[in-house]
Scaffold this motif. Structure first.
Motif, PDB file in Angstrom:
ATOM      1  N   LEU A   1     -28.238   8.431 -21.136  1.00  0.00           N
ATOM      2  CA  LEU A   1     -28.414   7.748 -22.411  1.00  0.00           C
ATOM      3  C   LEU A   1     -29.631   8.286 -23.161  1.00  0.00           C
ATOM      4  N   TRP A   2     -29.579   8.174 -24.471  1.00  0.00           N
ATOM      5  CA  TRP A   2     -30.741   8.465 -25.316  1.00  0.00           C
ATOM      6  C   TRP A   2     -31.465   7.151 -25.586  1.00  0.00           C
ATOM      7  N   LEU A   3     -32.766   7.170 -25.500  1.00  0.00           N
ATOM      8  CA  LEU A   3     -33.577   5.961 -25.618  1.00  0.00           C
ATOM      9  C   LEU A   3     -34.562   6.123 -26.767  1.00  0.00           C
ATOM     10  N   VAL A   4     -34.514   5.204 -27.749  1.00  0.00           N
ATOM     11  CA  VAL A   4     -35.367   5.283 -28.936  1.00  0.00           C
ATOM     12  C   VAL A   4     -36.145   3.982 -29.077  1.00  0.00           C
ATOM     13  N   GLY A   5     -37.476   4.080 -29.099  1.00  0.00           N
ATOM     14  CA  GLY A   5     -38.318   2.896 -29.243  1.00  0.00           C
ATOM     15  C   GLY A   5     -39.200   2.986 -30.466  1.00  0.00           C
ATOM     16  N   PHE A   6     -39.393   1.851 -31.122  1.00  0.00           N
ATOM     17  CA  PHE A   6     -40.183   1.785 -32.342  1.00  0.00           C
ATOM     18  C   PHE A   6     -41.452   0.971 -32.100  1.00  0.00           C
ATOM     19  N   SER A   7     -42.606   1.524 -32.463  1.00  0.00           N
ATOM     20  CA  SER A   7     -43.885   0.828 -32.375  1.00  0.00           C
ATOM     21  C   SER A   7     -44.169   0.372 -30.940  1.00  0.00           C
ATOM     22  N   LEU A   8     -44.239  -0.929 -30.681  1.00  0.00           N
ATOM     23  CA  LEU A   8     -44.427  -1.396 -29.307  1.00  0.00           C
ATOM     24  C   LEU A   8     -43.269  -0.940 -28.419  1.00  0.00           C
ATOM     25  N   GLY A   9     -42.064  -0.898 -28.986  1.00  0.00           N
ATOM     26  CA  GLY A   9     -40.921  -0.379 -28.246  1.00  0.00           C
ATOM     27  C   GLY A   9     -41.095   1.078 -27.871  1.00  0.00           C
ATOM     28  N   GLY A  10     -41.856   1.826 -28.676  1.00  0.00           N
ATOM     29  CA  GLY A  10     -42.155   3.213 -28.336  1.00  0.00           C
ATOM     30  C   GLY A  10     -43.007   3.315 -27.089  1.00  0.00           C
ATOM     31  N   ASN A  11     -43.939   2.371 -26.931  1.00  0.00           N
ATOM     32  CA  ASN A  11     -44.728   2.333 -25.694  1.00  0.00           C
ATOM     33  C   ASN A  11     -43.822   2.037 -24.503  1.00  0.00           C
TER      34      ASN A  11
ATOM     35  N   LEU B   1     -31.353   9.184 -18.159  1.00  0.00           N
ATOM     36  CA  LEU B   1     -31.804   9.427 -19.528  1.00  0.00           C
ATOM     37  C   LEU B   1     -31.585  10.877 -19.938  1.00  0.00           C
ATOM     38  N   ALA B   2     -31.012  11.047 -21.134  1.00  0.00           N
ATOM     39  CA  ALA B   2     -30.881  12.386 -21.704  1.00  0.00           C
ATOM     40  C   ALA B   2     -32.158  12.776 -22.434  1.00  0.00           C
ATOM     41  N   GLY B   3     -32.796  11.803 -23.072  1.00  0.00           N
ATOM     42  CA  GLY B   3     -34.017  12.049 -23.815  1.00  0.00           C
ATOM     43  C   GLY B   3     -34.561  10.756 -24.375  1.00  0.00           C
ATOM     44  N   VAL B   4     -35.811  10.824 -24.839  1.00  0.00           N
ATOM     45  CA  VAL B   4     -36.529   9.636 -25.291  1.00  0.00           C
ATOM     46  C   VAL B   4     -37.233   9.949 -26.600  1.00  0.00           C
ATOM     47  N   VAL B   5     -37.247   8.973 -27.513  1.00  0.00           N
ATOM     48  CA  VAL B   5     -37.990   9.095 -28.770  1.00  0.00           C
ATOM     49  C   VAL B   5     -38.893   7.876 -28.922  1.00  0.00           C
ATOM     50  N   GLY B   6     -40.162   8.126 -29.228  1.00  0.00           N
ATOM     51  CA  GLY B   6     -41.102   7.058 -29.561  1.00  0.00           C
ATOM     52  C   GLY B   6     -41.542   7.223 -30.999  1.00  0.00           C
TER      53      GLY B   6
ATOM     54  N   ARG C   1     -40.223  13.407 -17.239  1.00  0.00           N
ATOM     55  CA  ARG C   1     -39.459  14.593 -16.866  1.00  0.00           C
ATOM     56  C   ARG C   1     -38.172  14.754 -17.666  1.00  0.00           C
ATOM     57  N   VAL C   2     -38.076  14.091 -18.803  1.00  0.00           N
ATOM     58  CA  VAL C   2     -36.953  14.295 -19.714  1.00  0.00           C
ATOM     59  C   VAL C   2     -37.522  14.630 -21.088  1.00  0.00           C
ATOM     60  N   PRO C   3     -36.771  15.327 -21.943  1.00  0.00           N
ATOM     61  CA  PRO C   3     -37.272  15.637 -23.290  1.00  0.00           C
ATOM     62  C   PRO C   3     -37.685  14.364 -24.025  1.00  0.00           C
ATOM     63  N   THR C   4     -38.903  14.371 -24.543  1.00  0.00           N
ATOM     64  CA  THR C   4     -39.442  13.173 -25.189  1.00  0.00           C
ATOM     65  C   THR C   4     -40.149  13.566 -26.476  1.00  0.00           C
ATOM     66  N   LEU C   5     -39.713  12.959 -27.569  1.00  0.00           N
ATOM     67  CA  LEU C   5     -40.288  13.226 -28.886  1.00  0.00           C
ATOM     68  C   LEU C   5     -41.077  12.025 -29.366  1.00  0.00           C
ATOM     69  N   PHE C   6     -42.304  12.283 -29.818  1.00  0.00           N
ATOM     70  CA  PHE C   6     -43.106  11.257 -30.465  1.00  0.00           C
ATOM     71  C   PHE C   6     -43.253  11.626 -31.940  1.00  0.00           C
TER      72      PHE C   6
ATOM     73  N   VAL D   1     -29.105  15.237 -31.743  1.00  0.00           N
ATOM     74  CA  VAL D   1     -27.932  16.113 -31.826  1.00  0.00           C
ATOM     75  C   VAL D   1     -28.252  17.487 -31.252  1.00  0.00           C
ATOM     76  N   LEU D   2     -29.412  18.035 -31.589  1.00  0.00           N
ATOM     77  CA  LEU D   2     -29.813  19.331 -31.042  1.00  0.00           C
ATOM     78  C   LEU D   2     -30.014  19.240 -29.530  1.00  0.00           C
ATOM     79  N   GLY D   3     -30.599  18.127 -29.093  1.00  0.00           N
ATOM     80  CA  GLY D   3     -30.802  17.939 -27.666  1.00  0.00           C
ATOM     81  C   GLY D   3     -29.491  17.830 -26.916  1.00  0.00           C
ATOM     82  N   ARG D   4     -28.523  17.160 -27.500  1.00  0.00           N
ATOM     83  CA  ARG D   4     -27.209  17.033 -26.864  1.00  0.00           C
ATOM     84  C   ARG D   4     -26.567  18.404 -26.703  1.00  0.00           C
ATOM     85  N   ARG D   5     -26.702  19.249 -27.727  1.00  0.00           N
ATOM     86  CA  ARG D   5     -26.124  20.593 -27.633  1.00  0.00           C
ATOM     87  C   ARG D   5     -26.798  21.392 -26.535  1.00  0.00           C
ATOM     88  N   SER D   6     -28.117  21.233 -26.403  1.00  0.00           N
ATOM     89  CA  SER D   6     -28.850  21.950 -25.363  1.00  0.00           C
ATOM     90  C   SER D   6     -28.409  21.494 -23.974  1.00  0.00           C
ATOM     91  N   LEU D   7     -28.225  20.172 -23.818  1.00  0.00           N
ATOM     92  CA  LEU D   7     -27.782  19.647 -22.529  1.00  0.00           C
ATOM     93  C   LEU D   7     -26.377  20.129 -22.194  1.00  0.00           C
TER      94      LEU D   7
END
Length: 321
Positions: free
Chosen positions: A131-141, A158-163, A248-253, A310-316
């Motif tokens: 799954l892709w996991l996206v958190g906003f503000s406190l959810g990003g923590n 997890l496929a990747g994470v965004v904060g 240990r998964v791709p993570t974007l802040f 989308v780019l991460g999904r293609r890479s995976l």
């Protein structure tokens, strides 16, 4: 990644306008399915799911911020953007949020990842991982902390994470929100936090008397109710900055240097130089969760998150995961 050209350069205008800006929800086109997940014997959390018309490209789980819910505008617009791109989206409510106060024995806190992990494992059991996991503000923590807690065990789940505008240093953010220029925001957060404490913990007026800051609320109410010695102890142990090296998964802040709540200095962390899984995209302007762009797309944050996924999904897919 598409550059950000701010519609407003004042961070407070960005923050407030971003909160009130009309946002699409996609609820008419993509009906909402609500489901309760039991994460502990006496705790249930609510997840609101929207599915694309055809076979989904993947699943994205969204996590809201302090005193938010799955109904927050940024949750709706991010979900609409993701479902339009072909993803199934799960807008999660933190413990006691989204009208579920009666279904929890405690409220949430900034590092309480157990509920989120239980939901992710339940979705994985349905065949939805990674799954892709996206958190906003406190959810990003929360999402970054969970990724670090899982460490090497994260990739199957997890496929990747965004904060986004992620509060990865809780103490620094609590102190920043108490500064005079943030007083109105803090007053709003405190009003909501007091109401939730009364509803779930049955805190009395005497318990809450004299609390005038988020820090004091956490020191007198949140920390002791969760067994922390103090607000400092809570912040120190529950901040994602303690776990960044273990991700240990791709993570974007994604953060704005002029964020009104999140001091940019907290991102001057060695993990961003040493951990190849971490990517930091910092804009000069944007405020806190604002990111309203001068051109199209107006809701820049939603679209750059989806571009990255989308780019991460293609890479995976290319790597055979």
């Amino acid at each position: 990644m598409q550059p950000f050209a701010p519609l407003f350069r004042n961070p407070h205008v960005q923050t407030i306008a971003g909160h009130y800006w009309p946002r699409p929800s996609g609820a008419r086109r993509f009906p909402v399915e609500k489901k309760l997940y039991r994460t502990e014997p006496d705790v249930q959390v609510l997840v609101e799911t929207q599915r694309p018309a055809g076979l989904p490209c993947g699943d994205i789980v969204l996590v809201h911020g302090l005193e938010g819910s799955a109904s927050a505008g940024y949750m709706h617009s991010m979900a609409a953007c993701a479902v339009a791109a072909g993803y199934t989206v799960h807008r999660s409510n933190l413990r006691s949020c989204g009208g579920t106060e009666r279904l929890a024995r405690t409220v949430y806190h900034g590092g309480l990842t157990s509920d989120l992990l239980a939901v992710l494992r339940a979705l994985a059991a349905e065949g939805r991982a990674p799954l892709w996991l996206v958190g906003f503000s406190l959810g990003g923590n929360l999402v970054a902390k969970l990724a670090g807690e899982l460490g090497e065990a994260a990739p199957p789940l997890l496929a990747g994470v965004v904060g986004a505008s992620a509060a990865i240093d809780l103490e620094a953010c609590a102190k920043r929100i108490s500064q005079p220029d943030n007083r109105l925001y803090e007053y709003r957060f405190l009003s909501l936090m007091r109401a939730r404490a009364r509803s779930v913990w049955h805190s009395t007026s005497a318990d809450l008397h004299g609390i005038r800051s988020v820090f004091e609320m956490d020191d007198r109410i949140t920390a002791p109710n969760f067994g922390f010695a103090s607000a400092e102890h809570y912040y120190r142990t529950q901040s994602a900055n303690q776990f960044l090296e273990r991700i240990r998964v791709p993570t974007l802040f994604i953060t704005a240097k002029d964020d009104t709540f999140i001091p940019f200095r907290i991102y001057d962390h060695p993990a961003f130089r040493q951990n190849p899984c971490l990517e930091l995209h910092a804009t000069e302007h944007g405020g806190h969760m604002g990111f309203l762009a001068k051109g199209r797309p107006r809701l820049w944050l939603d679209h750059v998150i989806m571009e990255w996924i989308v780019l991460g999904r293609r890479s995976l897919a290319g790597a055979g995961r």
